[in-house]
Scaffold this motif. Structure first.
Motif, short mmCIF file in Angstrom:
data_model
loop_
_atom_site.label_atom_id
_atom_site.label_comp_id
_atom_site.label_asym_id
_atom_site.label_seq_id
_atom_site.Cartn_x
_atom_site.Cartn_y
_atom_site.Cartn_z
N TYR A 1 0.92 -1.34 0.00
CA TYR A 1 -0.05 0.00 0.13
C TYR A 1 1.00 1.29 0.11
N LEU A 2 1.84 1.17 0.83
CA LEU A 2 2.75 2.36 0.97
C LEU A 2 3.67 2.64 -0.13
N ARG A 3 4.19 1.51 -0.63
CA ARG A 3 4.82 1.50 -1.89
C ARG A 3 4.45 2.12 -3.12
N SER A 4 2.98 1.86 -3.15
CA SER A 4 2.29 2.48 -4.53
C SER A 4 2.19 3.87 -4.47
N TYR A 5 2.61 4.54 -3.23
CA TYR A 5 2.31 6.05 -2.86
C TYR A 5 3.37 6.60 -2.54
N ARG B 1 -4.41 12.60 -18.50
CA ARG B 1 -5.57 12.27 -19.23
C ARG B 1 -5.82 10.80 -19.13
N LEU B 2 -4.96 9.98 -18.78
CA LEU B 2 -5.03 8.46 -18.56
C LEU B 2 -5.98 8.14 -17.35
N PRO B 3 -6.72 7.06 -17.24
CA PRO B 3 -7.11 6.73 -15.91
C PRO B 3 -6.41 6.47 -15.10
N LEU B 4 -6.57 6.68 -13.71
CA LEU B 4 -5.71 6.71 -12.43
C LEU B 4 -4.88 5.29 -12.66
N ARG C 1 -1.07 4.86 -12.38
CA ARG C 1 -0.14 4.42 -11.28
C ARG C 1 0.53 3.24 -12.03
N LEU C 2 0.17 2.60 -12.98
CA LEU C 2 0.89 1.62 -13.67
C LEU C 2 2.20 2.02 -14.02
N LEU C 3 2.08 3.33 -14.81
CA LEU C 3 3.30 4.10 -15.20
C LEU C 3 4.53 4.33 -14.39
N LEU C 4 3.90 4.99 -13.34
CA LEU C 4 4.58 5.32 -12.04
C LEU C 4 5.39 4.13 -11.52
N LEU C 5 4.67 3.09 -11.05
CA LEU C 5 5.32 2.03 -10.75
C LEU C 5 6.43 1.53 -11.78
N LEU D 1 1.68 -5.95 -6.45
CA LEU D 1 0.94 -4.95 -5.67
C LEU D 1 -0.49 -4.57 -6.15
N LEU D 2 -0.78 -4.67 -7.28
CA LEU D 2 -2.12 -4.45 -7.93
C LEU D 2 -3.16 -5.52 -7.96
N GLN D 3 -2.69 -6.75 -7.47
CA GLN D 3 -3.34 -7.95 -7.15
C GLN D 3 -3.95 -8.19 -8.55
N LYS D 4 -3.07 -8.31 -9.62
CA LYS D 4 -3.50 -8.66 -10.88
C LYS D 4 -2.61 -9.72 -11.28
N SER D 5 -2.77 -10.45 -12.55
CA SER D 5 -1.89 -11.15 -13.17
C SER D 5 -0.88 -10.46 -13.77
N ASP D 6 0.49 -11.13 -13.99
CA ASP D 6 1.46 -10.52 -14.62
C ASP D 6 1.07 -10.31 -16.12
N GLN D 7 0.41 -11.16 -16.77
CA GLN D 7 0.06 -11.05 -18.11
C GLN D 7 -0.88 -9.86 -18.30
N ALA D 8 -1.85 -9.68 -17.28
CA ALA D 8 -2.80 -8.50 -17.38
C ALA D 8 -1.90 -7.30 -17.36
N ILE D 9 -1.08 -7.27 -16.35
CA ILE D 9 -0.18 -6.03 -16.29
C ILE D 9 0.49 -5.76 -17.43
#
Length: 181
Positions: free
Chosen positions: A27-31, A122-125, A129-133, A147-155
């Motif tokens: 949580y903290l790492r993402s911010y 202009r991109l969705p949040l 966040r993905l670009l920042l990470l 971190l985002l609780q998604k699959s590697d392929q989805a990311i």
């Protein structure tokens, strides 16, 4: 040292740390800007938990909610501190040094970065966040997926689509510039 009740033992706090450390850190790492900042804030959060006598007696969801609230408050304190005491990265100093060999290159790069920043906003949040990470923190897609609780392929697909969206925005801006000329 904080007062501890007879029902609370150090092992209880260890278990609390083991159970929630990775969630609070993620949580903290993402911010936060740096890994070290996230680690520091995570430790501060659990130090606050050590000072709380009641947290060990609560159910898991209540413990996690309390820890997230403390982490959020620590994060806000850090942001307020940084606003009052800004830190200037050495990378930015190279842009203002008068002996710079090509000032027009610096101006062009700054304009391009400002334009890119506008496109990113202009991109969705989630895409921001993905670009920042990925590019801000340099995290691999597998770690971002965790971190985002998604699959590697989805990311990977989302990252590809995000970059494609930025390219389309850039291409549209070039067309608009040509039409104005």
């Amino acid at each position: 040292m904080p007062h501890q009740d007879k029902n609370t033992s150090p092992i209880d706090h260890d278990q609390l740390f083991d159970r929630y450390n990775s969630l609070i850190f993620a949580y903290l790492r993402s911010y936060t800007i740096s890994l070290e900042d996230a680690e520091d804030l995570t430790l501060e959060t659990f130090i606050t938990a050590l000072e709380s006598i009641d947290i060990i007696t609560w159910e898991g969801p209540r413990q996690l909610a309390w820890l997230r609230r403390v982490a959020h408050n620590k994060l806000m304190e850090r942001y307020r501190h940084l606003q009052r005491h800004p830190i200037l990265a050495l990378d930015h100093l190279t842009d203002i040094i008068p002996d710079s060999p090509h000032p027009e290159q610096i101006v062009l790069r700054n304009e391009e970065q400002a334009q890119l920043w506008l496109y990113i906003q202009r991109l969705p949040l989630l895409q921001q966040r993905l670009l920042l990470l990925r590019y801000g923190y340099g995290l691999p897609t597998l770690e971002i997926a965790t971190l985002l609780q998604k699959s590697d392929q989805a990311i990977r697909k989302l990252l590809s689509r995000t970059i494609c969206s930025l390219r389309i925005m850039y291409a549209h801006s070039l067309v608009e510039k040509e039409e104005r000329s």
